[in-house]
Motif scaffolding. Structure first.
Motif, PDB file in Angstrom:
ATOM      1  N   LYS A  35      43.192  33.057 -11.943  1.00 40.92           N
ATOM      2  CA  LYS A  35      44.157  33.120 -13.046  1.00 40.92           C
ATOM      3  C   LYS A  35      45.108  34.316 -12.902  1.00 40.92           C
ATOM      4  CE  LYS A  35      41.285  30.571 -16.334  1.00 40.92           C
ATOM      5  NZ  LYS A  35      40.787  29.684 -15.364  1.00 40.92           N
ATOM      6  N   VAL A  36      45.590  34.510 -11.674  1.00 44.09           N
ATOM      7  CA  VAL A  36      46.552  35.559 -11.368  1.00 44.09           C
ATOM      8  C   VAL A  36      47.933  34.910 -11.309  1.00 44.09           C
ATOM      9  CG1 VAL A  36      47.318  37.213  -9.601  1.00 44.09           C
ATOM     10  CG2 VAL A  36      44.881  36.943 -10.084  1.00 44.09           C
ATOM     11  N   ASP A  37      48.866  35.448 -12.061  1.00 43.93           N
ATOM     12  CA  ASP A  37      50.241  34.954 -12.051  1.00 43.93           C
ATOM     13  C   ASP A  37      50.821  35.159 -10.651  1.00 43.93           C
ATOM     14  OD1 ASP A  37      52.957  34.433 -12.399  1.00 43.93           O
ATOM     15  OD2 ASP A  37      53.139  35.669 -14.198  1.00 43.93           O
ATOM     16  N   GLU A  38      51.367  34.091 -10.065  1.00 43.54           N
ATOM     17  CA  GLU A  38      51.933  34.202  -8.719  1.00 43.54           C
ATOM     18  C   GLU A  38      53.093  35.185  -8.661  1.00 43.54           C
ATOM     19  OE1 GLU A  38      52.764  30.583  -6.643  1.00 43.54           O
ATOM     20  OE2 GLU A  38      50.705  29.872  -6.806  1.00 43.54           O
ATOM     21  N   ALA A  39      53.789  35.372  -9.758  1.00 48.80           N
ATOM     22  CA  ALA A  39      54.883  36.352  -9.788  1.00 48.80           C
ATOM     23  C   ALA A  39      54.328  37.768  -9.604  1.00 48.80           C
ATOM     24  CB  ALA A  39      55.667  36.246 -11.086  1.00 48.80           C
ATOM     25  N   VAL A  40      53.152  38.014 -10.157  1.00 56.90           N
ATOM     26  CA  VAL A  40      52.503  39.324  -9.982  1.00 56.90           C
ATOM     27  C   VAL A  40      52.103  39.495  -8.518  1.00 56.90           C
ATOM     28  CG1 VAL A  40      50.482  40.720 -10.598  1.00 56.90           C
ATOM     29  CG2 VAL A  40      51.732  39.465 -12.374  1.00 56.90           C
ATOM     30  N   LEU A  41      51.526  38.454  -7.940  1.00 56.76           N
ATOM     31  CA  LEU A  41      51.140  38.515  -6.528  1.00 56.76           C
ATOM     32  C   LEU A  41      52.385  38.725  -5.663  1.00 56.76           C
ATOM     33  CD1 LEU A  41      48.614  38.373  -4.780  1.00 56.76           C
ATOM     34  CD2 LEU A  41      48.937  35.907  -4.639  1.00 56.76           C
ATOM     35  N   GLY A  42      53.456  38.028  -6.000  1.00 55.43           N
ATOM     36  CA  GLY A  42      54.707  38.163  -5.245  1.00 55.43           C
ATOM     37  C   GLY A  42      55.307  39.555  -5.319  1.00 55.43           C
ATOM     38  N   ALA A  43      55.036  40.271  -6.389  1.00 61.22           N
ATOM     39  CA  ALA A  43      55.568  41.625  -6.573  1.00 61.22           C
ATOM     40  C   ALA A  43      54.639  42.706  -6.023  1.00 61.22           C
ATOM     41  CB  ALA A  43      55.822  41.883  -8.058  1.00 61.22           C
ATOM     42  N   THR A  44      53.485  42.319  -5.513  1.00 60.91           N
ATOM     43  CA  THR A  44      52.498  43.278  -5.015  1.00 60.91           C
ATOM     44  C   THR A  44      52.984  43.937  -3.727  1.00 60.91           C
ATOM     45  OG1 THR A  44      50.710  42.008  -6.012  1.00 60.91           O
ATOM     46  CG2 THR A  44      50.095  43.550  -4.274  1.00 60.91           C
ATOM     47  N   ARG A  45      52.728  45.224  -3.634  1.00 60.18           N
ATOM     48  CA  ARG A  45      53.118  46.035  -2.472  1.00 60.18           C
ATOM     49  C   ARG A  45      51.872  46.712  -1.907  1.00 60.18           C
ATOM     50  NH1 ARG A  45      58.803  47.978  -3.384  1.00 60.18           N
ATOM     51  NH2 ARG A  45      59.513  46.857  -5.224  1.00 60.18           N
ATOM     52  N   PRO A  52      57.869  44.335  -1.603  1.00 58.64           N
ATOM     53  CA  PRO A  52      56.798  43.485  -2.125  1.00 58.64           C
ATOM     54  C   PRO A  52      56.551  42.253  -1.249  1.00 58.64           C
ATOM     55  CG  PRO A  52      58.798  43.131  -3.381  1.00 58.64           C
ATOM     56  CD  PRO A  52      59.072  44.273  -2.428  1.00 58.64           C
ATOM     57  N   PHE A  53      55.462  41.590  -1.547  1.00 54.95           N
ATOM     58  CA  PHE A  53      55.017  40.423  -0.789  1.00 54.95           C
ATOM     59  C   PHE A  53      56.133  39.402  -0.583  1.00 54.95           C
ATOM     60  CE2 PHE A  53      53.371  36.096  -0.803  1.00 54.95           C
ATOM     61  CZ  PHE A  53      52.611  36.122   0.356  1.00 54.95           C
ATOM     62  N   THR A  54      56.809  39.021  -1.657  1.00 51.40           N
ATOM     63  CA  THR A  54      57.846  37.995  -1.556  1.00 51.40           C
ATOM     64  C   THR A  54      58.912  38.384  -0.537  1.00 51.40           C
ATOM     65  OG1 THR A  54      57.456  37.236  -3.805  1.00 51.40           O
ATOM     66  CG2 THR A  54      59.600  36.726  -2.863  1.00 51.40           C
ATOM     67  N   THR A  86      57.596  31.786  -6.609  1.00 54.21           N
ATOM     68  CA  THR A  86      56.194  31.400  -6.458  1.00 54.21           C
ATOM     69  C   THR A  86      55.846  31.266  -4.979  1.00 54.21           C
ATOM     70  OG1 THR A  86      56.623  29.019  -6.436  1.00 54.21           O
ATOM     71  CG2 THR A  86      56.327  30.069  -8.616  1.00 54.21           C
ATOM     72  N   LEU A  87      54.569  31.178  -4.707  1.00 48.23           N
ATOM     73  CA  LEU A  87      54.144  30.970  -3.323  1.00 48.23           C
ATOM     74  C   LEU A  87      54.603  29.602  -2.829  1.00 48.23           C
ATOM     75  CD1 LEU A  87      50.583  32.591  -3.324  1.00 48.23           C
ATOM     76  CD2 LEU A  87      52.809  33.638  -2.987  1.00 48.23           C
ATOM     77  N   GLY A  88      54.671  28.635  -3.725  1.00 52.71           N
ATOM     78  CA  GLY A  88      55.201  27.320  -3.374  1.00 52.71           C
ATOM     79  C   GLY A  88      56.668  27.395  -2.971  1.00 52.71           C
ATOM     80  N   ASP A  89      57.436  28.210  -3.691  1.00 50.06           N
ATOM     81  CA  ASP A  89      58.839  28.427  -3.323  1.00 50.06           C
ATOM     82  C   ASP A  89      58.937  29.042  -1.929  1.00 50.06           C
ATOM     83  OD1 ASP A  89      59.640  27.558  -5.866  1.00 50.06           O
ATOM     84  OD2 ASP A  89      59.923  29.606  -6.630  1.00 50.06           O
ATOM     85  N   LEU A  90      58.060  29.992  -1.643  1.00 48.03           N
ATOM     86  CA  LEU A  90      58.063  30.628  -0.325  1.00 48.03           C
ATOM     87  C   LEU A  90      57.669  29.634   0.762  1.00 48.03           C
ATOM     88  CD1 LEU A  90      56.500  34.084  -1.238  1.00 48.03           C
ATOM     89  CD2 LEU A  90      58.871  33.644  -0.541  1.00 48.03           C
ATOM     90  N   GLN A  91      56.747  28.734   0.454  1.00 52.78           N
ATOM     91  CA  GLN A  91      56.373  27.708   1.433  1.00 52.78           C
ATOM     92  C   GLN A  91      57.565  26.797   1.733  1.00 52.78           C
ATOM     93  OE1 GLN A  91      52.757  26.384  -0.610  1.00 52.78           O
ATOM     94  NE2 GLN A  91      51.658  26.875   1.269  1.00 52.78           N
ATOM     95  N   LYS A  92      58.365  26.493   0.723  1.00 55.89           N
ATOM     96  CA  LYS A  92      59.571  25.689   0.946  1.00 55.89           C
ATOM     97  C   LYS A  92      60.558  26.440   1.830  1.00 55.89           C
ATOM     98  CE  LYS A  92      59.168  23.175  -3.378  1.00 55.89           C
ATOM     99  NZ  LYS A  92      59.624  23.094  -4.769  1.00 55.89           N
ATOM    100  N   ARG A  93      60.656  27.738   1.623  1.00 54.20           N
ATOM    101  CA  ARG A  93      61.538  28.556   2.466  1.00 54.20           C
ATOM    102  C   ARG A  93      61.064  28.520   3.913  1.00 54.20           C
ATOM    103  NH1 ARG A  93      64.445  33.528   1.409  1.00 54.20           N
ATOM    104  NH2 ARG A  93      65.304  34.235   3.372  1.00 54.20           N
ATOM    105  N   ILE A  94      59.764  28.674   4.112  1.00 58.34           N
ATOM    106  CA  ILE A  94      59.215  28.610   5.469  1.00 58.34           C
ATOM    107  C   ILE A  94      59.500  27.244   6.082  1.00 58.34           C
ATOM    108  CG2 ILE A  94      57.069  28.555   6.811  1.00 58.34           C
ATOM    109  CD1 ILE A  94      56.008  30.741   4.860  1.00 58.34           C
ATOM    110  N   ALA A  95      59.296  26.177   5.329  1.00 56.07           N
ATOM    111  CA  ALA A  95      59.551  24.822   5.832  1.00 56.07           C
ATOM    112  C   ALA A  95      61.017  24.645   6.223  1.00 56.07           C
ATOM    113  CB  ALA A  95      59.143  23.788   4.790  1.00 56.07           C
ATOM    114  N   ALA A  96      61.925  25.196   5.439  1.00 53.33           N
ATOM    115  CA  ALA A  96      63.350  25.092   5.756  1.00 53.33           C
ATOM    116  C   ALA A  96      63.675  25.835   7.052  1.00 53.33           C
ATOM    117  CB  ALA A  96      64.191  25.635   4.597  1.00 53.33           C
ATOM    118  N   VAL A  97      63.083  27.007   7.223  1.00 56.77           N
ATOM    119  CA  VAL A  97      63.317  27.774   8.449  1.00 56.77           C
ATOM    120  C   VAL A  97      62.693  27.050   9.638  1.00 56.77           C
ATOM    121  CG1 VAL A  97      62.821  29.951   9.651  1.00 56.77           C
ATOM    122  CG2 VAL A  97      63.584  29.972   7.267  1.00 56.77           C
ATOM    123  N   GLN A  98      61.510  26.499   9.443  1.00 54.95           N
ATOM    124  CA  GLN A  98      60.871  25.718  10.517  1.00 54.95           C
ATOM    125  C   GLN A  98      61.786  24.575  10.952  1.00 54.95           C
ATOM    126  OE1 GLN A  98      58.265  26.555  12.228  1.00 54.95           O
ATOM    127  NE2 GLN A  98      56.381  26.544  11.064  1.00 54.95           N
TER     128      GLN A  98
END
Length: 169
Positions: A35-45, A52-54, A86-98
């Protein structure tokens, strides 16, 4: 047989970005379970003066796409808006670069060892050969940001290990 510039770049980026995407899947599952907000995880350093992570993921993606274009002598894609939340948004970014780097063929990149690559760093031009650029600038930066993203998730508690970082070898 010698190692060509294509083999030293595109498949390396593809494999590592694939591994990073899988690490993000594990991070997303961990965040949901804890139950960790992905935005918090994305802002983690790792430390206050590091990005940050994102941003680590975004920059790793940017190095892959920019260096592929530069080595091929193609126009570097316009910068992204970096709006991933979100991490899902980042996965879409990775997919686009791939998808983008998959479009490059060996004949576009092989032979770029001597191609001049000019970067502007802090307002100053930096001239490198394609080989210098790939081996001493693009790949080290790419791996730095992939490693830092992995380390942030690991220190946050996501159960990932070296095999996750390495991906399919």
């Amino acid at each position: 047989m010698s190692l060509g510039m294509y083999a030293a770049s595109i498949p390396v980026y593809q494999r590592q970005l694939g591994a990073l995407a899988k690490v993000l899947e594990k991070g997303s599952a961990w965040a949901a379970a804890k139950k960790v907000d992905e935005a918090v995880l994305g802002a983690t350093r790792l430390t206050p003066d590091m990005l940050p992570f994102t941003r680590q993921v975004q920059i790793a993606c940017r190095f892959a796409e920019e260096s592929a274009a530069r080595l091929a002598g193609a126009e570097v894609p316009a910068p992204h808006d970096n709006a991933e939340k979100t991490l899902g948004d980042l996965q879409k970014r990775i997919a686009a670069v791939q998808a983008y780097i998959k479009g490059f063929k060996a004949e576009q990149i092989d032979g770029s060892e001597g191609r001049e690559v000019v970067l502007t760093i802090a307002g100053n031009p930096l001239k490198l050969t394609g080989e210098q650029y790939l081996l001493h600038f693009a790949l080290p930066n790419f791996y730095f940001h992939c490693t830092t993203a992995y380390a942030i998730l690991r220190q946050s508690g996501v159960e990932i290990g070296k095999r996750d970082f390495l991906g399919a070898v």
